[in-house]
Design a protein around this motif. Structure first.
Motif, PDB file in Angstrom:
ATOM      1  N   THR A  99      -8.432 -34.070  57.098  1.00 53.26           N
ATOM      2  CA  THR A  99      -7.372 -34.354  56.131  1.00 53.26           C
ATOM      3  C   THR A  99      -6.017 -34.368  56.840  1.00 53.26           C
ATOM      4  OG1 THR A  99      -6.695 -32.107  55.503  1.00 53.26           O
ATOM      5  CG2 THR A  99      -8.694 -32.990  54.456  1.00 53.26           C
ATOM      6  N   GLN A 100      -5.004 -34.807  56.095  1.00 61.29           N
ATOM      7  CA  GLN A 100      -3.627 -34.764  56.577  1.00 61.29           C
ATOM      8  C   GLN A 100      -2.909 -33.506  56.094  1.00 61.29           C
ATOM      9  OE1 GLN A 100      -3.108 -38.655  54.629  1.00 61.29           O
ATOM     10  NE2 GLN A 100      -2.171 -39.378  56.530  1.00 61.29           N
ATOM     11  N   GLN A 101      -3.625 -32.635  55.384  1.00 63.32           N
ATOM     12  CA  GLN A 101      -3.011 -31.447  54.795  1.00 63.32           C
ATOM     13  C   GLN A 101      -3.154 -30.236  55.695  1.00 63.32           C
ATOM     14  OE1 GLN A 101      -5.186 -31.370  50.985  1.00 63.32           O
ATOM     15  NE2 GLN A 101      -3.213 -31.682  49.987  1.00 63.32           N
ATOM     16  N   VAL A 102      -2.106 -29.433  55.740  1.00 61.08           N
ATOM     17  CA  VAL A 102      -2.147 -28.202  56.514  1.00 61.08           C
ATOM     18  C   VAL A 102      -2.956 -27.162  55.740  1.00 61.08           C
ATOM     19  CG1 VAL A 102      -0.063 -27.104  55.571  1.00 61.08           C
ATOM     20  CG2 VAL A 102      -0.688 -26.745  57.974  1.00 61.08           C
ATOM     21  N   ASP A 103      -3.660 -26.310  56.473  1.00 66.53           N
ATOM     22  CA  ASP A 103      -4.545 -25.303  55.873  1.00 66.53           C
ATOM     23  C   ASP A 103      -3.761 -24.002  55.721  1.00 66.53           C
ATOM     24  OD1 ASP A 103      -6.755 -24.074  54.877  1.00 66.53           O
ATOM     25  OD2 ASP A 103      -7.847 -23.957  56.772  1.00 66.53           O
ATOM     26  N   LEU A 104      -3.296 -23.726  54.507  1.00 65.64           N
ATOM     27  CA  LEU A 104      -2.468 -22.557  54.240  1.00 65.64           C
ATOM     28  C   LEU A 104      -3.332 -21.325  54.010  1.00 65.64           C
ATOM     29  CD1 LEU A 104       0.029 -24.260  51.785  1.00 65.64           C
ATOM     30  CD2 LEU A 104       0.580 -23.464  54.094  1.00 65.64           C
ATOM     31  N   LYS A 105      -3.074 -20.274  54.760  1.00 65.51           N
ATOM     32  CA  LYS A 105      -3.740 -18.991  54.564  1.00 65.51           C
ATOM     33  C   LYS A 105      -2.695 -17.886  54.694  1.00 65.51           C
ATOM     34  CE  LYS A 105      -8.478 -19.922  56.232  1.00 65.51           C
ATOM     35  NZ  LYS A 105      -8.381 -21.306  56.695  1.00 65.51           N
TER      36      LYS A 105
ATOM     37  N   SER B  44      11.117 -27.168  64.933  1.00 64.56           N
ATOM     38  CA  SER B  44       9.837 -27.777  65.292  1.00 64.56           C
ATOM     39  C   SER B  44       9.310 -28.673  64.171  1.00 64.56           C
ATOM     40  CB  SER B  44       8.804 -26.681  65.597  1.00 64.56           C
ATOM     41  OG  SER B  44       7.514 -27.232  65.757  1.00 64.56           O
ATOM     42  N   LEU B  45       9.346 -28.181  62.937  1.00 64.59           N
ATOM     43  CA  LEU B  45       8.805 -28.943  61.810  1.00 64.59           C
ATOM     44  C   LEU B  45       9.669 -30.150  61.490  1.00 64.59           C
ATOM     45  CD1 LEU B  45       7.619 -26.025  59.478  1.00 64.59           C
ATOM     46  CD2 LEU B  45       6.201 -27.551  60.872  1.00 64.59           C
ATOM     47  N   GLU B  46      10.982 -30.033  61.683  1.00 65.84           N
ATOM     48  CA  GLU B  46      11.857 -31.183  61.453  1.00 65.84           C
ATOM     49  C   GLU B  46      11.520 -32.322  62.419  1.00 65.84           C
ATOM     50  OE1 GLU B  46      15.860 -29.136  59.491  1.00 65.84           O
ATOM     51  OE2 GLU B  46      15.767 -29.402  61.673  1.00 65.84           O
ATOM     52  N   GLY B  47      10.977 -31.958  63.578  1.00 67.84           N
ATOM     53  CA  GLY B  47      10.561 -32.970  64.538  1.00 67.84           C
ATOM     54  C   GLY B  47       9.208 -33.570  64.244  1.00 67.84           C
ATOM     55  N   LYS B  48       8.545 -33.091  63.197  1.00 67.97           N
ATOM     56  CA  LYS B  48       7.200 -33.558  62.872  1.00 67.97           C
ATOM     57  C   LYS B  48       7.123 -34.341  61.554  1.00 67.97           C
ATOM     58  CE  LYS B  48       5.028 -29.651  65.296  1.00 67.97           C
ATOM     59  NZ  LYS B  48       4.304 -30.443  66.316  1.00 67.97           N
TER      60      LYS B  48
ATOM     61  N   SER C 281       5.464 -28.758  56.632  1.00 70.98           N
ATOM     62  CA  SER C 281       6.236 -29.994  56.523  1.00 70.98           C
ATOM     63  C   SER C 281       5.570 -30.942  55.539  1.00 70.98           C
ATOM     64  CB  SER C 281       6.333 -30.676  57.889  1.00 70.98           C
ATOM     65  OG  SER C 281       5.041 -31.040  58.353  1.00 70.98           O
ATOM     66  N   HIS C 282       6.370 -31.805  54.936  1.00 68.22           N
ATOM     67  CA  HIS C 282       5.873 -32.996  54.255  1.00 68.22           C
ATOM     68  C   HIS C 282       6.309 -34.182  55.093  1.00 68.22           C
ATOM     69  CE1 HIS C 282       5.084 -31.596  49.821  1.00 68.22           C
ATOM     70  NE2 HIS C 282       4.307 -31.005  50.717  1.00 68.22           N
ATOM     71  N   TYR C 283       5.350 -34.928  55.590  1.00 69.71           N
ATOM     72  CA  TYR C 283       5.678 -36.093  56.409  1.00 69.71           C
ATOM     73  C   TYR C 283       6.269 -37.191  55.531  1.00 69.71           C
ATOM     74  CZ  TYR C 283       1.006 -37.435  54.730  1.00 69.71           C
ATOM     75  OH  TYR C 283      -0.087 -37.695  53.945  1.00 69.71           O
ATOM     76  N   ASP C 284       7.022 -38.079  56.158  1.00 68.66           N
ATOM     77  CA  ASP C 284       7.631 -39.190  55.432  1.00 68.66           C
ATOM     78  C   ASP C 284       6.526 -40.014  54.765  1.00 68.66           C
ATOM     79  OD1 ASP C 284      10.024 -38.296  56.460  1.00 68.66           O
ATOM     80  OD2 ASP C 284       9.999 -39.700  58.151  1.00 68.66           O
TER      81      ASP C 284
ATOM     82  N   TYR D 165       0.772 -36.527  59.284  1.00 70.23           N
ATOM     83  CA  TYR D 165       0.068 -35.358  58.757  1.00 70.23           C
ATOM     84  C   TYR D 165       1.052 -34.204  58.639  1.00 70.23           C
ATOM     85  CZ  TYR D 165       0.143 -34.545  63.785  1.00 70.23           C
ATOM     86  OH  TYR D 165       0.556 -34.408  65.085  1.00 70.23           O
ATOM     87  N   GLU D 166       0.677 -33.209  57.837  1.00 74.25           N
ATOM     88  CA  GLU D 166       1.499 -32.019  57.675  1.00 74.25           C
ATOM     89  C   GLU D 166       1.317 -31.074  58.860  1.00 74.25           C
ATOM     90  OE1 GLU D 166       1.212 -31.772  52.778  1.00 74.25           O
ATOM     91  OE2 GLU D 166       0.132 -30.320  54.018  1.00 74.25           O
ATOM     92  N   SER D 167       2.328 -30.265  59.117  1.00 73.48           N
ATOM     93  CA  SER D 167       2.240 -29.197  60.109  1.00 73.48           C
ATOM     94  C   SER D 167       2.776 -27.922  59.474  1.00 73.48           C
ATOM     95  CB  SER D 167       3.055 -29.538  61.360  1.00 73.48           C
ATOM     96  OG  SER D 167       2.566 -30.703  61.989  1.00 73.48           O
ATOM     97  N   GLY D 168       2.509 -26.776  60.089  1.00 70.76           N
ATOM     98  CA  GLY D 168       2.997 -25.548  59.479  1.00 70.76           C
ATOM     99  C   GLY D 168       2.901 -24.342  60.392  1.00 70.76           C
ATOM    100  N   TYR D 169       3.518 -23.250  59.943  1.00 73.84           N
ATOM    101  CA  TYR D 169       3.515 -21.977  60.663  1.00 73.84           C
ATOM    102  C   TYR D 169       3.312 -20.825  59.686  1.00 73.84           C
ATOM    103  CZ  TYR D 169       5.535 -24.337  64.744  1.00 73.84           C
ATOM    104  OH  TYR D 169       5.757 -25.170  65.815  1.00 73.84           O
ATOM    105  N   ARG D 170       2.727 -19.751  60.204  1.00 75.14           N
ATOM    106  CA  ARG D 170       2.607 -18.492  59.459  1.00 75.14           C
ATOM    107  C   ARG D 170       3.315 -17.409  60.268  1.00 75.14           C
ATOM    108  NH1 ARG D 170      -2.564 -18.436  58.309  1.00 75.14           N
ATOM    109  NH2 ARG D 170      -3.179 -17.862  60.416  1.00 75.14           N
ATOM    110  N   ILE D 171       4.256 -16.712  59.638  1.00 79.03           N
ATOM    111  CA  ILE D 171       4.968 -15.608  60.276  1.00 79.03           C
ATOM    112  C   ILE D 171       4.496 -14.299  59.650  1.00 79.03           C
ATOM    113  CG2 ILE D 171       7.215 -14.564  60.761  1.00 79.03           C
ATOM    114  CD1 ILE D 171       8.472 -17.330  60.452  1.00 79.03           C
ATOM    115  N   GLY D 172       4.111 -13.365  60.495  1.00 79.86           N
ATOM    116  CA  GLY D 172       3.663 -12.065  60.015  1.00 79.86           C
ATOM    117  C   GLY D 172       4.409 -10.940  60.710  1.00 79.86           C
ATOM    118  N   THR D 173       4.301  -9.738  60.164  1.00 78.66           N
ATOM    119  CA  THR D 173       4.953  -8.562  60.724  1.00 78.66           C
ATOM    120  C   THR D 173       3.924  -7.680  61.411  1.00 78.66           C
ATOM    121  OG1 THR D 173       6.506  -8.609  58.874  1.00 78.66           O
ATOM    122  CG2 THR D 173       6.478  -6.628  60.226  1.00 78.66           C
ATOM    123  N   ASN D 174       4.152  -7.383  62.680  1.00 81.47           N
ATOM    124  CA  ASN D 174       3.284  -6.453  63.394  1.00 81.47           C
ATOM    125  C   ASN D 174       3.623  -5.017  63.011  1.00 81.47           C
ATOM    126  OD1 ASN D 174       1.819  -8.378  65.023  1.00 81.47           O
ATOM    127  ND2 ASN D 174       3.712  -8.665  66.197  1.00 81.47           N
TER     128      ASN D 174
END
Length: 256
Positions: free
Chosen positions: A90-96, A56-60, A107-110, A65-74
């Protein structure tokens, strides 16, 4: 990227959210016995959720702008996967990160350097330091498996992962705005630009990625050294460790 925390009223890096699980009841359980850093990273990067997020991120990377995902354990061991939002305006993803977060990806966009930024290094350091502080409080459960936490960057020129190999690390300095600007300037002009050529006609930047990896590792060692931080290249074939040996880049494939 900066480290954004929900306000827990303390002014500290931490969260009042109830932990969502992860199966680690005490700090000892966060250490996977006889597992190498490569083994621990593979556990995060080989699961289907991670792989789908990479695709997904390689396609963005062609976005603006940046995109991102958070993976967690249930609590039952299954994975939760959340798309990250951008910081407003902003163009920055909000990391939490939360107590059950095991992997953060963006991702870092071109147009951006295809490598972790100084802000990314600061974020990963603050994540590890916060996790250490969480684990140090006896009533905080589940404990966070420090050596399993993975921070992955996706770019058009390759994908990279930070991992932590240690029991503790010191926080990086509380940089002033001027110091952050100085770091960004050094990162760009004293280090990474040595690996960039720009086409005379096209104006397109071309990256010598081995040189860029070398310069990035030098930058980290010189300017933002973090004990226990490990850099890996992450590909469809697995991971490889990137280190400096006497100033020379060394790539070591992880066992598949």
């Amino acid at each position: 990227d900066t480290f954004e925390n929900p306000d827990d009223g303390s002014g500290n890096v931490g969260y009042d959210y109830p932990p969502l699980g992860g199966g680690y009841e005490n700090p000892a359980d966060s250490i996977v016995v006889n597992k190498t850093p490569c083994d621990k990273l593979k556990a995060q990067t080989s699961n289907i959720t991670f792989k789908n997020n990479i695709t997904s991120l390689e396609g963005k990377t062609g976005d603006s702008y940046e995109s991102g995902y958070r993976i967690g354990t249930n609590s039952n061991g299954s994975l939760q996967n959340q798309m990250l939002q951008n910081k407003p305006g902003t163009q920055q993803v909000d990391l939490k990160a939360f107590s059950n977060t095991i992997t953060l990806m963006h991702s870092h966009y071109d147009g951006l350097y295809p490598m972790f930024s100084p802000d990314d290094i600061i974020f990963f350091n603050q994540w590890i330091v916060w996790a250490q502080n969480w684990n140090a409080v006896p009533t905080n459960t589940p404990k966070i498996p420090l050596n399993n936490l993975t921070f992955t960057l996706v770019t058009s020129n390759g994908n990279y992962s930070f991992n932590f190999d240690g029991t503790s690390t010191a926080p990086l300095p509380n940089y002033t705005q001027q110091q952050l600007e100085d770091l960004d300037r050094d990162y760009t002009y004293k280090y990474l630009n040595k690996a960039v050529t720009v086409g005379n006609v096209s104006g397109i930047a071309n990256f010598d990625m081995e040189r860029l990896e070398t310069e990035f590792l030098k930058f980290m060692n010189d300017k933002m050294n973090m004990n226990g931080l490990k850099l890996y290249k992450t590909t469809t074939n697995g991971n490889s460790s990137l280190t400096l040996v006497n100033g020379t880049r060394k790539e070591t494939d992880c066992p598949n």
